[in-house]
Enzyme design. Structure first.
Site, PDB file in Angstrom:
ATOM      1  N   ASP A 154       0.844  -1.186   0.000  1.00 32.34           N
ATOM      2  CA  ASP A 154       0.000   0.000   0.000  1.00 32.34           C
ATOM      3  C   ASP A 154       0.880   1.237   0.000  1.00 32.34           C
ATOM      4  O   ASP A 154       1.966   1.247   0.585  1.00 32.34           O
ATOM      5  CB  ASP A 154      -0.900   0.013   1.238  1.00 32.34           C
ATOM      6  CG  ASP A 154      -0.091   0.100   2.526  1.00 32.34           C
ATOM      7  OD1 ASP A 154       0.060   1.213   3.065  1.00 32.34           O
ATOM      8  OD2 ASP A 154       0.419  -0.940   2.984  1.00 32.34           O
ATOM      9  N   SER A 155       0.445   2.290  -0.688  1.00 30.72           N
ATOM     10  CA  SER A 155       1.129   3.570  -0.718  1.00 30.72           C
ATOM     11  C   SER A 155       2.576   3.394  -1.187  1.00 30.72           C
ATOM     12  O   SER A 155       2.812   2.936  -2.300  1.00 30.72           O
ATOM     13  CB  SER A 155       1.037   4.245   0.661  1.00 30.72           C
ATOM     14  OG  SER A 155       1.420   5.599   0.583  1.00 30.72           O
ATOM     15  N   ALA A 156       3.570   3.743  -0.352  1.00 28.36           N
ATOM     16  CA  ALA A 156       4.959   3.530  -0.758  1.00 28.36           C
ATOM     17  C   ALA A 156       5.232   2.059  -1.029  1.00 28.36           C
ATOM     18  O   ALA A 156       6.039   1.714  -1.894  1.00 28.36           O
ATOM     19  CB  ALA A 156       5.903   4.047   0.329  1.00 28.36           C
ATOM     20  N   HIS A 282      -7.019   7.768   1.062  1.00 27.18           N
ATOM     21  CA  HIS A 282      -5.782   6.996   1.055  1.00 27.18           C
ATOM     22  C   HIS A 282      -5.711   6.030   2.245  1.00 27.18           C
ATOM     23  O   HIS A 282      -5.953   6.415   3.381  1.00 27.18           O
ATOM     24  CB  HIS A 282      -4.614   7.983   1.089  1.00 27.18           C
ATOM     25  CG  HIS A 282      -3.290   7.400   0.727  1.00 27.18           C
ATOM     26  ND1 HIS A 282      -3.004   6.921  -0.532  1.00 27.18           N
ATOM     27  CD2 HIS A 282      -2.161   7.221   1.455  1.00 27.18           C
ATOM     28  CE1 HIS A 282      -1.756   6.487  -0.565  1.00 27.18           C
ATOM     29  NE2 HIS A 282      -1.222   6.646   0.630  1.00 27.18           N
TER      30      HIS A 282
END
Length: 310
Positions: A154-156, A282
């Site tokens: 997820d994300s980075a 997010h």
């Protein structure tokens, strides 16, 4: 003065001229319970490489049979906060392990700014190779299908999953069955679609990226902006299937959708799917209860992706 702030990237971290680093979030760590009472999933910390040091948290579903698919998971946190041992991640990965019958290896990679990129990329690549090696943990050797590997994050961590898939295609050392990118951390110097144009916000994103990449990579470097990479590299991604998950209110929603379209245009031969969650932002699935309908919806989509027969 020694306590003078050199870089202030609140609410993530502050760096002082003295060399002190103050992380403002993502610092809570705890090993998962050895056995999760609700699901029967067992978990433990393992060492991948003591010299780095590089660790992981393994999750094994109950009554494990041989040849379980292996999920190599990369946590988020803008490359600078968070951990595989954060209590934020344990419920999510336990749910995936139990529902999709996965052996999960959640990688605790090195963080910036002490270890700027590509340290995280290198650690996660090393972790992937470890899962298919004779030196892998006994759980993996006894219960994992080292020929059926998934990547996710997820994300980075989604950014890392993409970079690892590209490297897998380039180096040809491992064939990845699928990669799931949840709310990927991609960005660029120029706004895309309906992306926010507020100058202060974009300046903060620029400063953050420069801090985690060692100050040498701009916002149009391929690490943060896949659109800047030669499409041949994307076309050669070393995975058979791709799932890109975006959220309607995520500031990086437009980047995730544009990434999906770029992969489709590139000539990549795999199977790609884009999933959008309406009304959410997010990494909402890590911040809301597992029982929340939208969290369950996203979890079920991931389970379906990992469980799909070859």
């Amino acid at each position: 003065m020694e306590n003078e702030i050199l870089v202030d990237l609140s609410p993530l971290f502050r760096q002082y001229k003295s060399g002190q680093l103050e992380r403002l979030a993502g610092t809570v760590v705890a090993d998962a319970a050895p056995v999760d009472d609700a699901t029967g999933v067992t978990a433990r910390r393992v060492v991948i490489d003591p010299s780095t040091p590089l660790h992981a948290c393994l999750y094994l579903p109950p009554d494990p049979s041989p040849n379980l698919p292996i999920l190599v998971y990369f946590h988020g946190g803008a490359f600078c906060i968070g951990s595989a041992f954060s209590p934020t991640y344990h419920p999510h990965l336990i749910a995936l392990s139990a529902s999709a019958r996965l052996l999960v290896a959640s990688v605790d990679y090195r963080l910036a700014p002490e270890h700027p990129l590509p340290a995280a990329y290198d650690d996660c690549w090393a972790a992937l190779l470890w899962t298919i090696s004779p030196q892998a943990d006994p759980w993996i050797r006894l219960h994992g299908d080292q020929g059926r590997i998934f990547l996710a994050g997820d994300s980075a961590g989604a950014n890392i999953a993409h970079r690892v898939a590209v490297r897998a295609g380039r180096e040809g050392l491992v064939e990845v069955e699928g990669a799931a990118l949840v709310h990927p951390y991609f960005w660029g110097s120029s706004p895309v679609g309906k992306e926010g144009r507020e100058e202060g916000w974009r300046r903060w994103m620029d400063e953050l990226w420069r801090a985690v990449s060692g100050g040498k990579k701009g916002l149009d470097h391929e690490w943060i902006n896949p659109a800047a990479e030669a499409e041949g590299a994307v076309a050669g991604m070393g995975c058979r299937r791709l799932l890109v998950c975006v959220a309607e209110r995520d500031p990086m929603r437009e980047r995730g959708a544009a990434y999906y379209e770029m992969v489709k245009r590139s000539g990549w031969k795999g199977e790609a799917e884009l999933v959008e969650t309406e009304g959410e932002s997010h990494i909402f699935h890590l911040e809301k209860p597992e029982e929340h309908p939208k969290v369950q919806e996203l979890t079920n989509k991931l389970v379906s992706f990992f469980s799909k027969p070859l």
